[in-house]
Design a protein around this motif. Structure first.
Motif, short mmCIF file in Angstrom:
data_model
loop_
_atom_site.label_atom_id
_atom_site.label_comp_id
_atom_site.label_asym_id
_atom_site.label_seq_id
_atom_site.Cartn_x
_atom_site.Cartn_y
_atom_site.Cartn_z
N THR A 1 51.17 77.20 71.45
CA THR A 1 50.67 75.96 70.86
C THR A 1 49.27 75.68 71.35
N PHE A 2 48.62 74.75 70.69
CA PHE A 2 47.28 74.33 71.13
C PHE A 2 47.34 73.77 72.54
N GLU A 3 48.40 73.00 72.81
CA GLU A 3 48.56 72.39 74.12
C GLU A 3 48.75 73.45 75.21
N GLY A 4 49.22 74.63 74.82
CA GLY A 4 49.44 75.70 75.78
C GLY A 4 48.17 76.45 76.17
N SER A 5 47.11 76.27 75.42
CA SER A 5 45.83 76.90 75.75
C SER A 5 45.20 76.18 76.94
N THR A 6 44.60 76.94 77.83
CA THR A 6 43.95 76.33 78.99
C THR A 6 42.70 75.57 78.56
N GLU A 7 42.30 74.61 79.36
CA GLU A 7 41.08 73.86 79.07
C GLU A 7 39.87 74.79 79.08
N PHE A 8 39.91 75.78 79.97
CA PHE A 8 38.80 76.73 80.04
C PHE A 8 38.67 77.50 78.73
N SER A 9 39.81 77.95 78.17
CA SER A 9 39.78 78.69 76.91
C SER A 9 39.26 77.82 75.77
N LYS A 10 39.70 76.57 75.73
CA LYS A 10 39.24 75.65 74.69
C LYS A 10 37.73 75.44 74.80
N GLN A 11 37.25 75.32 76.02
CA GLN A 11 35.81 75.14 76.23
C GLN A 11 35.05 76.38 75.78
N GLU A 12 35.58 77.56 76.08
CA GLU A 12 34.93 78.80 75.67
C GLU A 12 34.88 78.93 74.15
N ILE A 13 35.94 78.49 73.49
CA ILE A 13 35.96 78.52 72.02
C ILE A 13 34.84 77.65 71.46
N VAL A 14 34.70 76.46 72.03
CA VAL A 14 33.62 75.56 71.58
C VAL A 14 32.26 76.18 71.87
N LEU A 15 32.10 76.73 73.06
CA LEU A 15 30.80 77.29 73.46
C LEU A 15 30.46 78.58 72.72
N SER A 16 31.45 79.19 72.06
CA SER A 16 31.21 80.46 71.36
C SER A 16 30.11 80.33 70.32
N GLU B 1 29.85 67.00 76.09
CA GLU B 1 31.16 66.70 76.67
C GLU B 1 31.77 67.94 77.30
N VAL B 2 31.68 69.07 76.60
CA VAL B 2 32.24 70.32 77.12
C VAL B 2 31.49 70.76 78.37
N GLU B 3 30.17 70.68 78.32
CA GLU B 3 29.37 71.09 79.47
C GLU B 3 29.64 70.21 80.67
N GLU B 4 29.87 68.92 80.45
CA GLU B 4 30.17 68.00 81.54
C GLU B 4 31.53 68.33 82.16
N LYS B 5 32.52 68.62 81.31
CA LYS B 5 33.84 69.01 81.81
C LYS B 5 33.74 70.30 82.63
N ARG B 6 32.94 71.24 82.13
CA ARG B 6 32.78 72.52 82.82
C ARG B 6 32.14 72.31 84.20
N ARG B 7 31.12 71.45 84.27
CA ARG B 7 30.46 71.16 85.55
C ARG B 7 31.43 70.51 86.53
N THR B 8 32.24 69.57 86.01
CA THR B 8 33.21 68.88 86.86
C THR B 8 34.22 69.86 87.44
N GLU B 9 34.70 70.79 86.61
CA GLU B 9 35.68 71.77 87.07
C GLU B 9 35.08 72.71 88.11
N VAL B 10 33.82 73.10 87.91
CA VAL B 10 33.14 73.96 88.87
C VAL B 10 32.99 73.25 90.21
N GLU B 11 32.62 71.97 90.16
CA GLU B 11 32.46 71.19 91.39
C GLU B 11 33.79 71.04 92.12
N ARG B 12 34.87 70.80 91.36
CA ARG B 12 36.20 70.68 91.98
C ARG B 12 36.62 71.99 92.63
N ALA B 13 36.34 73.09 91.94
CA ALA B 13 36.69 74.41 92.48
C ALA B 13 35.92 74.68 93.77
#
Length: 254
Positions: free
Chosen positions: A85-100, A223-235
């Motif tokens: 399902t869409f909900e089963g896709s990781t946030e990272f994958s969804k972001q990559e799809i947008v960034l494609s 929005e996607v880039e901001e989410k990606r930055r937040t995830e990198v900072e958390r990691a």
């Protein structure tokens, strides 16, 4: 005339065009769809050589080549499992799809939605495709073409008959893409017309879009880039925390 003006405005180098088609010296393509549907093989088929590794990728992969006098850029986006399902896709994958769609600036002329012609496509698969495409604005559908892979599976069955047999969910998808579709048969390596006909269909779609390409809204991209930055900072925070814990343990032992 309107088509020609649009082509010039979007920076395309047009070689020749009519009211129903526009021939471009450059084409930018994004491959989307299920995992194991044949996206990498389709990319290799389009470029005429092995440029994509036939393996799962978590990030977008971009390859280029020259085909039939055109500069071709192909971007393969991460896919999702056919029963996922869409909900089963990781946030990272969804972001990559947008960034494609940003990997072939200023934007793709066409998004090829890759479907294995022999795989099932029912309500669950339709819903997953629909939700993943909703990551983009609604106008993305006017730039999308269904690419059926594993065409040898059809044998002597016309693709139109196959779509009808498959039922309303696949019919909905094809109609949603403006009845634009194409079949690739990788087993027939000698048939070069498969790719040239696909490129012609893409150019016809570009003409229908007034010579334009798909460009994502800046707001969505931010929005996607901001989410990606937040995830990198958390990691990075987690990594530093673990490192400090290890150093504290070593200090106590020492």
């Amino acid at each position: 005339m309107e088509s020609q003006m649009k082509v010039q405005e979007t920076g395309e180098d047009s070689r020749s065009q009519t009211s129903s088609t526009v021939s471009l010296s450059e084409l930018r393509i994004v491959l989307l769809g299920f995992r194991f549907a044949g996206k990498s093989s389709a990319g290799n088929k389009i470029l005429g050589c092995k440029r994509f590794e036939l393996k799962r990728t978590a990030q977008c992969v971009t390859r280029q080549g020259e085909v039939a006098g055109r500069r071709i850029t192909v971007v393969e986006a991460p896919g999702w499992f056919v029963n996922q399902t869409f909900e089963g896709s990781t946030e990272f994958s969804k972001q990559e799809i947008v960034l494609s769609v940003t990997k072939c600036p200023p934007g793709p002329h066409c998004l090829l939605l890759v479907i294995n012609v022999g795989s099932k496509f029912k309500a669950k698969q339709r819903k997953a495709v629909e939700k993943h495409l909703k990551l983009f604005p609604e106008r993305v559908w006017s730039h999308t073409l269904v690419l059926f892979t594993h065409g040898d599976w059809l044998r002597d069955t016309p693709i139109e008959q196959h779509i009808k047999i498959k039922g309303e969910d696949l019919q909905w998808l094809v109609e949603k893409c403006g009845n634009r579709y194409h079949v690739l048969n990788n087993m027939n390596r000698s048939d070069k017309t498969q790719v040239t006909e696909l490129l012609e269909k893409i150019e016809k779609m570009v003409a229908a879009n007034s010579g334009g390409y798909f460009e994502i809204d800046r707001r969505i991209l931010q929005e996607v880039e901001e989410k990606r930055r937040t995830e990198v900072e958390r990691a990075e925070t987690r990594r530093m925390k673990v490192q400090k814990q290890r150093e504290d343990i070593r200090a106590k032992i020492g």
